[in-house]
Design an enzyme around this catalytic site. Structure first.
Site, PDB file in Angstrom:
ATOM      1  N   LYS A  91       0.867  -0.964   0.187  1.00  0.00           N
ATOM      2  CA  LYS A  91      -0.045   0.055   0.545  1.00  0.00           C
ATOM      3  C   LYS A  91       0.715   1.113  -0.455  1.00  0.00           C
ATOM      4  O   LYS A  91       1.069   2.325  -1.027  1.00  0.00           O
ATOM      5  CB  LYS A  91      -1.114   0.006   1.152  1.00  0.00           C
ATOM      6  CG  LYS A  91      -1.878  -0.984   1.495  1.00  0.00           C
ATOM      7  CD  LYS A  91      -3.068  -0.503   2.326  1.00  0.00           C
ATOM      8  CE  LYS A  91      -2.581  -0.101   3.219  1.00  0.00           C
ATOM      9  NZ  LYS A  91      -1.866  -1.464   4.299  1.00  0.00           N
ATOM     10  N   THR A  93       4.270   1.663  -0.643  1.00  0.00           N
ATOM     11  CA  THR A  93       4.520   1.683  -2.073  1.00  0.00           C
ATOM     12  C   THR A  93       4.055   1.927  -2.618  1.00  0.00           C
ATOM     13  O   THR A  93       4.053   3.102  -4.030  1.00  0.00           O
ATOM     14  CB  THR A  93       5.382  -0.378  -2.173  1.00  0.00           C
ATOM     15  OG1 THR A  93       6.091  -0.579  -1.543  1.00  0.00           O
ATOM     16  CG2 THR A  93       6.315   0.408  -3.198  1.00  0.00           C
ATOM     17  N   ARG A 114       0.924   7.720   7.346  1.00  0.00           N
ATOM     18  CA  ARG A 114       1.951   8.049   8.967  1.00  0.00           C
ATOM     19  C   ARG A 114       3.012   7.747   9.200  1.00  0.00           C
ATOM     20  O   ARG A 114       3.728   7.798   8.365  1.00  0.00           O
ATOM     21  CB  ARG A 114       0.622   6.727   9.618  1.00  0.00           C
ATOM     22  CG  ARG A 114      -0.808   7.080   9.397  1.00  0.00           C
ATOM     23  CD  ARG A 114      -1.215   5.641   9.790  1.00  0.00           C
ATOM     24  NE  ARG A 114      -1.219   4.546   9.133  1.00  0.00           N
ATOM     25  CZ  ARG A 114      -0.940   2.996   8.654  1.00  0.00           C
ATOM     26  NH1 ARG A 114      -1.479   2.545   9.924  1.00  0.00           N
ATOM     27  NH2 ARG A 114      -0.721   2.107   8.108  1.00  0.00           N
ATOM     28  N   LYS A 125       7.383  -6.443  10.911  1.00  0.00           N
ATOM     29  CA  LYS A 125       6.993  -5.666  10.218  1.00  0.00           C
ATOM     30  C   LYS A 125       8.143  -4.588   8.754  1.00  0.00           C
ATOM     31  O   LYS A 125       7.848  -4.864   8.142  1.00  0.00           O
ATOM     32  CB  LYS A 125       5.774  -4.750  10.481  1.00  0.00           C
ATOM     33  CG  LYS A 125       4.838  -4.395   9.120  1.00  0.00           C
ATOM     34  CD  LYS A 125       3.683  -3.855   9.385  1.00  0.00           C
ATOM     35  CE  LYS A 125       2.943  -2.765   8.840  1.00  0.00           C
ATOM     36  NZ  LYS A 125       3.578  -1.873   8.206  1.00  0.00           N
ATOM     37  N   ALA A 293      -3.948   0.197  11.985  1.00  0.00           N
ATOM     38  CA  ALA A 293      -4.971  -0.142  11.692  1.00  0.00           C
ATOM     39  C   ALA A 293      -5.761  -1.580  12.505  1.00  0.00           C
ATOM     40  O   ALA A 293      -7.175  -1.635  12.750  1.00  0.00           O
ATOM     41  CB  ALA A 293      -4.917   0.292  10.601  1.00  0.00           C
ATOM     42  N   PHE A 321      -3.352  -1.551   7.484  1.00  0.00           N
ATOM     43  CA  PHE A 321      -4.043  -2.623   6.937  1.00  0.00           C
ATOM     44  C   PHE A 321      -4.943  -2.705   5.578  1.00  0.00           C
ATOM     45  O   PHE A 321      -4.896  -2.344   4.535  1.00  0.00           O
ATOM     46  CB  PHE A 321      -4.468  -3.677   8.302  1.00  0.00           C
ATOM     47  CG  PHE A 321      -3.214  -4.278   8.896  1.00  0.00           C
ATOM     48  CD1 PHE A 321      -2.235  -4.698   8.835  1.00  0.00           C
ATOM     49  CD2 PHE A 321      -3.260  -3.190  10.144  1.00  0.00           C
ATOM     50  CE1 PHE A 321      -0.987  -4.655   9.789  1.00  0.00           C
ATOM     51  CE2 PHE A 321      -2.036  -3.364  11.117  1.00  0.00           C
ATOM     52  CZ  PHE A 321      -1.059  -4.058  11.592  1.00  0.00           C
ATOM     53  N   PHE A 401       4.596  -8.545  -9.904  1.00  0.00           N
ATOM     54  CA  PHE A 401       5.806  -9.417  -9.615  1.00  0.00           C
ATOM     55  C   PHE A 401       5.963  -9.702 -10.609  1.00  0.00           C
ATOM     56  O   PHE A 401       5.521 -10.293 -11.878  1.00  0.00           O
ATOM     57  CB  PHE A 401       5.809 -10.527  -7.956  1.00  0.00           C
ATOM     58  CG  PHE A 401       5.647 -10.086  -6.914  1.00  0.00           C
ATOM     59  CD1 PHE A 401       6.941 -10.152  -5.655  1.00  0.00           C
ATOM     60  CD2 PHE A 401       4.321  -8.903  -6.690  1.00  0.00           C
ATOM     61  CE1 PHE A 401       7.038  -9.400  -4.459  1.00  0.00           C
ATOM     62  CE2 PHE A 401       4.622  -8.702  -4.735  1.00  0.00           C
ATOM     63  CZ  PHE A 401       5.504  -8.586  -4.051  1.00  0.00           C
ATOM     64  N   TRP A 429       7.678  -0.785  -8.314  1.00  0.00           N
ATOM     65  CA  TRP A 429       8.117  -0.942  -7.080  1.00  0.00           C
ATOM     66  C   TRP A 429       9.696  -1.111  -7.823  1.00  0.00           C
ATOM     67  O   TRP A 429      11.197  -0.478  -7.802  1.00  0.00           O
ATOM     68  CB  TRP A 429       8.024  -2.160  -6.490  1.00  0.00           C
ATOM     69  CG  TRP A 429       9.240  -3.283  -6.004  1.00  0.00           C
ATOM     70  CD1 TRP A 429       9.706  -2.209  -4.488  1.00  0.00           C
ATOM     71  CD2 TRP A 429      10.110  -4.159  -6.355  1.00  0.00           C
ATOM     72  NE1 TRP A 429      10.546  -3.198  -3.934  1.00  0.00           N
ATOM     73  CE2 TRP A 429      10.719  -3.682  -4.925  1.00  0.00           C
ATOM     74  CE3 TRP A 429      10.633  -4.044  -7.019  1.00  0.00           C
ATOM     75  CZ2 TRP A 429      12.201  -5.335  -4.926  1.00  0.00           C
ATOM     76  CZ3 TRP A 429      11.784  -5.838  -7.586  1.00  0.00           C
ATOM     77  CH2 TRP A 429      12.483  -5.165  -6.024  1.00  0.00           C
TER      78      TRP A 429
END
Length: 576
Positions: A91, A93, A114, A125, A293, A321, A401, A429
């Protein structure tokens, strides 16, 4: 900004020798020379130097008293995702890549995110600066102490805790019942050993013994208050409304009655100002606040979002999340309490994550498996349909990916189109803004088509238990909600005190629609167990603690902290 200006920025980045995709994020971030923060503010936001409070060369706080944000009212784009898995969805990224791509196609855009907590950074994480060629920089600063906001929140929270115990020690004029003090302490680190503690041991000189404990700073009500406050005056009002416990007559006692709200506001006088940094492509990133979240409302601050909307044409923001937690709370809490509303939504998914939702283990995700993607797509379907209940038809961004096959992607695209949702592949990415142009064009088309009629899931007048039941049945696929004895008693007390009109904040595992993190896909006919209800009168919502979710996380067996160090040159190593 003009297209010529954006092209010049991209040309500068093209000449920069970036590590190849797959290199550690920190190496990619260090390869880009950031603009001085005054230059970002002036060239991208039209903000003069006097409206910045610099924290070094590359980060600053925006002095809201010096800003005129009334000239522009941008459009708001919410980025959310399917249910998270260890395979990753991306999210943050995507939010950064989309912002860079919007600027690359000539749209003045900023991103509002955030701040990361030290707990996940040193846990498992990781940070919250994005990844690959879609990052916010300086990423080391952002992921560590940044501008000290979390330290200020921790200090303000623990000041209140200290004043409570001090008040009891010196005669207890408010007649506080030490058995019913609800205000615990916090620290910004995962430490399961502090979940339950005894304070005041050692005899009369050291206070009155009582049970207490610690939560993580991002779960503090003060974090929620900072992120929902309109200004300093509203901040102090909300701080004063915090309920710290009950007296011996069983009446609630607030921080205002204790006289703590003024000093707490002083500790937060700088933290309340939004922070400004930049993306790898030198676009503005406003980073402010960091409630989780799964145990809080999971959105950046209202002040940062409003400020960005007054400075750029489009603001991209994320909710933590999956959409069942982050997006629901963004709309039902943040939008309800602030008057904000999203003009478009992006729902992020990956082939790999859908394979995991379909039952495939993390070690087998590289192998093509159309059947697993088809099965896992049940999770995507529910998230799309949930977003449509809010009046938002999301654009699905497939964070691609290298191992994804065309057949697997076709499954996802067919599912989205069958539900009337737009879908685009994203390669930000690996490619930065160039890889997210299709998503940016799709978002721009949605924004140009007009604003949707965003709807709340429930009305203010609905009782708290019915609000929880509405979320559980309509979004989670539950058949019912079960309140244990303690939660039922707390529910009755909340209504008796006149707080039944408040929105609810569900605290549950982020890894499933249920309270069981191992139930993948889109389960139905489960029961959501509510263990506790916490009234956050200052923040303006009621937290429903469901299942085994903890407000103080623990560290994993191999925490990331064990790999983080400094090299011989004083550079950080092991940070993502």
């Amino acid at each position: 900004m003009t297209n010529n200006h954006n092209n010049a920025v991209l040309a500068e980045l093209t000449m920069t020798v970036l590590p190849p995709p797959g290199a550690p994020d920190i190496e990619i971030a260090r390869a880009v020379k950031p603009w001085p923060i005054f230059e970002v503010a002036q060239r991208k936001l039209g903000v003069a130097a006097h409206a910045l409070i610099p924290y070094g060369h590359y980060k600053a706080k925006l002095d809201l008293a010096q800003l005129d944000t009334s000239k522009k009212q941008g459009k708001l784009v919410l980025v959310t995702a399917i249910t998270p898995t260890p395979a990753g969805e991306g999210k943050t990224t995507t939010s950064i890549g989309l912002t860079d791509a919007l600027n690359a196609i000539g749209v003045s855009a900023s991103v509002c995110l955030r701040e990361p907590s030290l707990g996940p950074c040193f846990g498992v994480k990781g940070g919250a600066a994005g990844g690959g060629r879609a990052q916010a920089i300086p990423m080391e600063d952002l992921n560590l102490h940044f501008t000290g906001d979390f330290h200020a929140i921790t200090s303000a929270h623990n000041l209140l805790a200290a004043l409570i115990d001090n008040h009891i020690h010196w005669g207890n004029e408010l007649n506080l019942d030490s058995r019913r003090i609800s205000w615990r302490r916090v620290m910004d680190m995962n430490d399961r050993a502090l979940r339950h503690t005894l304070v005041g041991l050692g005899g009369p000189a050291h206070g009155q013994p009582r049970e207490s404990g610690f939560d993580i700073t991002v779960a503090s009500e003060i974090m929620a208050i900072l992120c929902l406050a309109d200004d300093r005056k509203d901040l102090q009002r909300r701080l004063g409304n915090i309920i710290i416990g009950r007296n011996r007559d069983n009446k609630t006692v607030t921080a205002r009655e204790l006289g703590a709200d003024g000093a707490m506001t002083v500790l937060l006088k700088e933290a309340i100002q939004p922070n400004l940094i930049q993306t790898l492509e030198h676009n503005p990133a406003l980073i402010h606040g960091g409630p989780f979240a799964n145990i809080a409302h999971g959105c950046n601050s209202v002040m940062a979002t409003r400020t960005a909307l007054g400075l750029t044409d489009v603001v991209v923001t994320e909710a933590g999340f999956g959409a069942d937690l982050g997006a629901e709370k963004f709309i039902d809490i943040k939008c309800r309490l602030s008057g904000l509303k999203p003009d478009a939504a992006v729902l992020v998914c990956t082939v790999r994550a859908l394979k995991m939702q379909g039952g495939i283990g993390k070690g087998d995700l590289d192998a093509p498996n159309v059947e697993a993607v088809t099965k896992g797509a049940e999770n995507l379907v529910r998230h799309i349909e949930n977003m449509q209940q809010f009046g938002l038809n999301p654009l699905v961004a497939i964070n691609r990916f290298p191992t994804d096959t065309d057949e697997e992607l076709t499954v996802i695209k067919d599912v989205c189109l069958g539900l009337g949702a737009k879908v685009e592949e994203a390669h930000h990415w690996a490619e930065g803004s160039a890889g997210a142009k299709a998503v940016a064009e799709g978002v721009k088309a949605i924004l140009d088509s007009g604003s949707p009629e965003v709807k709340f899931l429930y009305e203010d007048a609905m009782p708290i238990d019915e609000k929880i039941r509405t979320i559980a049945t309509r979004l989670y696929g539950a058949s019912d909600v079960q309140f244990n004895i303690a939660a039922q008693k707390q529910l009755d007390e909340i209504h008796q005190q006149g707080f039944g009109h408040l929105p609810v904040c569900i605290a549950k595992t982020p890894y499933s629609f249920t309270a069981d993190p191992h139930m993948l896909g889109a389960p139905t006919d489960h029961v959501l167990p509510v263990r506790e209800l916490h009234l956050m009168a200052g923040a303006g919502f009621v937290v429903a603690i469901c299942g085994d979710v903890m407000t103080m996380p623990g560290l994993p067996k191999q925490p990331a902290a064990l790999s983080i160090s400094l090299d011989d040159n004083g550079e950080i190593v092991g940070l993502f």
